[in-house]
Scaffold this motif. Sequence first.
Motif, PDB file in Angstrom:
ATOM      1  N   VAL A 179       0.799  -1.036   0.193  1.00 44.50           N
ATOM      2  CA  VAL A 179       0.254   0.211   0.147  1.00 44.50           C
ATOM      3  C   VAL A 179       1.053   1.408   0.004  1.00 44.50           C
ATOM      4  O   VAL A 179       0.369   2.342  -0.224  1.00 44.50           O
ATOM      5  N   ARG A 208       5.581  -0.844   3.072  1.00 43.99           N
ATOM      6  CA  ARG A 208       5.031  -1.205   3.348  1.00 43.99           C
ATOM      7  C   ARG A 208       3.065  -1.831   3.287  1.00 43.99           C
ATOM      8  O   ARG A 208       2.903  -1.902   1.803  1.00 43.99           O
ATOM      9  N   SER A 245      -0.519  -4.006   3.785  1.00 45.74           N
ATOM     10  CA  SER A 245      -1.711  -4.482   4.607  1.00 45.74           C
ATOM     11  C   SER A 245      -2.309  -5.796   4.422  1.00 45.74           C
ATOM     12  O   SER A 245      -2.055  -6.299   3.520  1.00 45.74           O
ATOM     13  N   ALA A 256      -5.346  -8.014   5.923  1.00 49.84           N
ATOM     14  CA  ALA A 256      -6.753  -8.046   7.064  1.00 49.84           C
ATOM     15  C   ALA A 256      -6.996  -9.727   6.999  1.00 49.84           C
ATOM     16  O   ALA A 256      -7.322 -10.573   5.820  1.00 49.84           O
ATOM     17  N   VAL A 259       4.125  -5.137  12.408  1.00 51.23           N
ATOM     18  CA  VAL A 259       2.574  -4.938  12.563  1.00 51.23           C
ATOM     19  C   VAL A 259       3.072  -3.462  12.408  1.00 51.23           C
ATOM     20  O   VAL A 259       3.402  -3.026  14.520  1.00 51.23           O
ATOM     21  N   SER A 309      -3.463  -0.801  12.930  1.00 50.94           N
ATOM     22  CA  SER A 309      -3.971  -1.585  13.055  1.00 50.94           C
ATOM     23  C   SER A 309      -5.459  -0.903  12.904  1.00 50.94           C
ATOM     24  O   SER A 309      -5.107  -0.015  13.913  1.00 50.94           O
ATOM     25  N   LEU A 345      -7.516  -4.035  10.020  1.00 52.98           N
ATOM     26  CA  LEU A 345      -6.842  -4.080   9.078  1.00 52.98           C
ATOM     27  C   LEU A 345      -5.990  -3.593   9.457  1.00 52.98           C
ATOM     28  O   LEU A 345      -5.562  -3.173  10.132  1.00 52.98           O
ATOM     29  N   ILE A 361      -1.430  -2.468   8.964  1.00 55.15           N
ATOM     30  CA  ILE A 361       0.009  -1.844   8.247  1.00 55.15           C
ATOM     31  C   ILE A 361       1.138  -2.535   8.959  1.00 55.15           C
ATOM     32  O   ILE A 361       1.283  -1.428  10.181  1.00 55.15           O
ATOM     33  N   CYS A 362       1.537  -3.569   8.008  1.00 53.51           N
ATOM     34  CA  CYS A 362       2.604  -3.864   8.519  1.00 53.51           C
ATOM     35  C   CYS A 362       4.617  -3.651   8.053  1.00 53.51           C
ATOM     36  O   CYS A 362       4.192  -3.127   6.611  1.00 53.51           O
TER      37      CYS A 362
END
Length: 210
Positions: A35, A41, A43, A45, A121, A124, A132, A134-135
């Motif tokens: 993303v 990054r 993402s 889910a 992570v 979130s 979701l 975001i990592c």
Amino acid sequence: MNTKAMYRLSYGLFVCTVKNGKKTNGCIINTAIQVASSPNRISIAVNKANYTHDMLKETGRCNVSVISTEAEFELFKHFGFQSGRDVDKFDESFNAKDYRIAENDIPYITKGTNAYFSLEVKESVDLGSHTLFICEPVMMEVLSDAASCTYEYYQKNIKPKPQPVGKTATGKTVWRCTICGYEWEGEELPDDFICPICKHPKADFEKIIR
């Protein structure tokens, strides 16, 4: 409004693996995308109904293995048709040759996959049925040249074709997902039930008496 338009969205398929203390687990997810590129990054889910979700929420670390077109249906059954709350998905029933341990001490899948990512992570977002994450990718490797498995490819080439069913001596009631073939046994499927494989709701299940 034709909700079947949702089926036109493209998805990949992945195994998300986690570890919390001595417990190791994993589940099938269909959303893992880059993303942002700077900083990098990814993402993902994860359905809140999955035990993997709770472990990831607590530890903030996971591996995501990209499923390839060489994957067999058994991979989906193993990580998608049973809960880590009830079974150990990395016991002797899962061949030790089919996974390795990454630098973060979490397994990643090597059979039927073409790459893996180790993720941490960063934030979130609560999305209702899913969270979701975001990592930041801290490690990644290409495992094979096989093409990535899309949800459409899984439907057409990996998922077994439905077999005719009807009443038998057992009289068991089974609810089958018409999208991916996942089966849930019980008299009444809960109204808020979400398929653990394809994340479709009760409306996409058919009742079968065996």
